[in-house]
Design an enzyme around this catalytic site. Sequence first.
Site, PDB file in Angstrom:
ATOM      1  N   GLU A   1     -16.167  -0.823  -0.322  1.00 15.01           N
ATOM      2  CA  GLU A   1     -16.164   0.756   0.358  1.00 15.01           C
ATOM      3  C   GLU A   1     -15.073   1.618  -0.815  1.00 15.01           C
ATOM      4  O   GLU A   1     -14.683   1.327  -1.597  1.00 15.01           O
ATOM      5  CB  GLU A   1     -14.881   0.598   1.590  1.00 15.01           C
TER       6      GLU A   1
ATOM      7  N   CYS B   1     -11.708   7.605  -4.989  1.00  9.98           N
ATOM      8  CA  CYS B   1     -10.967   6.343  -5.065  1.00  9.98           C
ATOM      9  C   CYS B   1     -11.811   5.313  -5.207  1.00  9.98           C
ATOM     10  O   CYS B   1     -12.694   5.040  -4.146  1.00  9.98           O
ATOM     11  CB  CYS B   1     -10.207   6.252  -3.837  1.00  9.98           C
TER      12      CYS B   1
ATOM     13  N   CYS C   1     -10.681  -9.066  -4.149  1.00 13.19           N
ATOM     14  CA  CYS C   1      -9.625  -9.088  -4.996  1.00 13.19           C
ATOM     15  C   CYS C   1      -8.910 -10.493  -5.184  1.00 13.19           C
ATOM     16  O   CYS C   1      -8.660 -10.948  -4.336  1.00 13.19           O
ATOM     17  CB  CYS C   1      -8.483  -7.922  -4.837  1.00 13.19           C
TER      18      CYS C   1
ATOM     19  N   CYS D   1      -2.488 -10.042  -2.547  1.00 12.07           N
ATOM     20  CA  CYS D   1      -1.180  -9.480  -2.070  1.00 12.07           C
ATOM     21  C   CYS D   1      -1.209  -9.308  -0.588  1.00 12.07           C
ATOM     22  O   CYS D   1      -2.175  -9.094  -0.070  1.00 12.07           O
ATOM     23  CB  CYS D   1      -0.921  -7.695  -2.460  1.00 12.07           C
TER      24      CYS D   1
ATOM     25  N   CYS E   1      -4.379   3.543   1.276  1.00  5.72           N
ATOM     26  CA  CYS E   1      -4.258   2.469   0.223  1.00  5.72           C
ATOM     27  C   CYS E   1      -4.398   1.083   0.784  1.00  5.72           C
ATOM     28  O   CYS E   1      -3.554   0.810   2.075  1.00  5.72           O
ATOM     29  CB  CYS E   1      -2.846   2.900  -0.306  1.00  5.72           C
TER      30      CYS E   1
HETATM   31  N1  SAH Z   1      -5.087  -3.582  -7.347  1.00  4.16           N
HETATM   32  C1  SAH Z   1      -4.746  -2.381  -7.803  1.00  4.16           C
HETATM   33  C2  SAH Z   1      -5.443  -1.209  -7.381  1.00  4.16           C
HETATM   34  C3  SAH Z   1      -5.967  -1.153  -6.146  1.00  4.16           C
HETATM   35  S1  SAH Z   1      -4.612  -1.130  -4.824  1.00  4.16           S
HETATM   36  C4  SAH Z   1      -3.436  -2.387  -7.584  1.00  4.16           C
HETATM   37  O1  SAH Z   1      -2.801  -3.203  -6.853  1.00  4.16           O
HETATM   38  O2  SAH Z   1      -2.591  -1.498  -8.184  1.00  4.16           O
HETATM   39  C5  SAH Z   1      -3.891   0.503  -5.061  1.00  4.16           C
HETATM   40  C6  SAH Z   1      -2.599   0.699  -4.357  1.00  4.16           C
HETATM   41  O3  SAH Z   1      -2.626   0.420  -2.914  1.00  4.16           O
HETATM   42  C7  SAH Z   1      -1.959  -0.264  -4.916  1.00  4.16           C
HETATM   43  O4  SAH Z   1      -0.486   0.342  -5.346  1.00  4.16           O
HETATM   44  C8  SAH Z   1      -1.464  -1.172  -3.636  1.00  4.16           C
HETATM   45  O5  SAH Z   1      -0.140  -1.762  -3.806  1.00  4.16           O
HETATM   46  C9  SAH Z   1      -1.448  -0.230  -2.644  1.00  4.16           C
HETATM   47  N2  SAH Z   1      -1.558  -0.810  -1.277  1.00  4.16           N
HETATM   48  C10 SAH Z   1      -2.428  -1.859  -0.929  1.00  4.16           C
HETATM   49  N3  SAH Z   1      -2.124  -2.074   0.430  1.00  4.16           N
HETATM   50  C11 SAH Z   1      -1.294  -1.286   1.094  1.00  4.16           C
HETATM   51  C12 SAH Z   1      -0.764  -0.814   2.185  1.00  4.16           C
HETATM   52  N4  SAH Z   1      -1.323  -1.618   3.422  1.00  4.16           N
HETATM   53  N5  SAH Z   1       0.010   0.229   2.542  1.00  4.16           N
HETATM   54  C13 SAH Z   1       0.328   0.929   1.607  1.00  4.16           C
HETATM   55  N6  SAH Z   1      -0.229   0.650  -0.009  1.00  4.16           N
HETATM   56  C14 SAH Z   1      -0.996  -0.204  -0.085  1.00  4.16           C
HETATM   57 FE1  SF4 Z   2      -5.582  -6.553  -5.284  1.00  5.19          FE
HETATM   58 FE2  SF4 Z   2      -3.081  -6.645  -4.457  1.00  5.19          FE
HETATM   59 FE3  SF4 Z   2      -4.331  -4.135  -5.431  1.00  5.19          FE
HETATM   60 FE4  SF4 Z   2      -5.034  -5.459  -2.878  1.00  5.19          FE
HETATM   61  S1  SF4 Z   2      -2.948  -4.284  -3.890  1.00  5.19           S
HETATM   62  S2  SF4 Z   2      -6.377  -4.692  -4.462  1.00  5.19           S
HETATM   63  S3  SF4 Z   2      -4.439  -7.521  -3.354  1.00  5.19           S
HETATM   64  S4  SF4 Z   2      -3.776  -6.256  -6.640  1.00  5.19           S
END
Ligand code: SAH
Ligand code: SF4
Length: 365
Positions: free
Chosen positions: A94, A112, A119, A123, A354
Amino acid sequence: MTATSTCFTDLTGIQIQALVAGLGEPNYRARQVQHWTYQGLALSFDEMTDLPQTFRHRLAQKVQLHGLEPLHEVVGSDGTVKTLFALNDGKTIESTLMSYPTAKGRPRYTICLSTQVGCPIGCPFCATGQQGFERNLTPGEIVDQVLYFARRLRDQIDKADTESDKAAGHISNVVFMGMGEPLANYDAVLQAVEMLNSPQGFGLGARNMVISTAGLIPQIKRLSQEKLQIGLAISLHASDDALRNELVPINKKYPVGQLIAACREYCETSGRRISFEYALFEGINDSVTHARSLARLLAGLNCHVNLIPSNLTDSQGFRPPARGTILAFHRELARLNIACTLRQRRGLDIDAGCGQLRSRLAKTM
Ligand code: SAH
Ligand code: SF4
């Protein structure tokens, strides 16, 4: 990992020249095909009407032009578009298109992008991370997301009835903040950046692109040597190892102290300011004490903090704090002279915020 077949958008400028030469055509034809693809936003070689028909036919026999098929789309109340794409091997990703009004009345758009199917970082608060890792995207699959949305905007403007609807908005920014960890797919992401940036490609300024990372130190060091104008954002979310190990598991390999040292080095080498993303989770990392320890960690660094109230996913236990708690955190950082903004949340009614992107099966259609 499943291999995918090469598409035209997977090729670098030099590879395009080699393909064209291999078909016995002069070099300028390479520029023409590239122009049709990245500026003309063509969907097929057949649309490239100033190329000889036999050449178009032979190109189509050699390579497929694009590597993505849109499967499903939802539009949120704030205009955010979330599209589910099928890749050639049947896997899905997506990505989102967000519009921002401007003073001149013409919206500007940010795309985006996703860089992986799933991934590997995992997280716990992120829907992509919870889906696990399937494979890296190819450079073409990354670039094609941009071309798709650019074409969608162009078609929307072509169809508009009124002059004000025709007042074209434009794609002003591309952020690598969709599904996946961009720096874990380094070569493909850098090739995509190059093609998006190149005047022979999409022609978007590198300054208008941002790569977001969970903190892969070797790749951050490598990126600082690339002499690119692209922005870097680090997803920090915690300022001590105990908490960050839980929130961003790669922290066990690349702990906070070493990560911040790499960021200081990045700022010195690149001369650029770094951004830190800090998602606020109720009762986990959102107190004024957390804000103070974050300010201590970042003191003296040329940086900016983006506060993101947590977006809801299926993961239990990661809720956004109350408004007052968020504002208190923001105020404390500002009081301690840390440049920070509260991110405007987009696309929440369609799960396009995000961390809410994932590979849904097309059963939602
Ligand atoms: N993997 C990379 C980029 C994609 S995630 C990274 O982690 O930076 C993009 C952003 O969304 C990251 O800052 C991530 O921590 C945030 N993010 C992921 N899940 C989220 C959530 N449930 N609420 C708010 N931000 C979130
Ligand atoms: Fe991957 Fe963590 Fe970024 Fe989600 S927030 S895309 S799990 S690195």
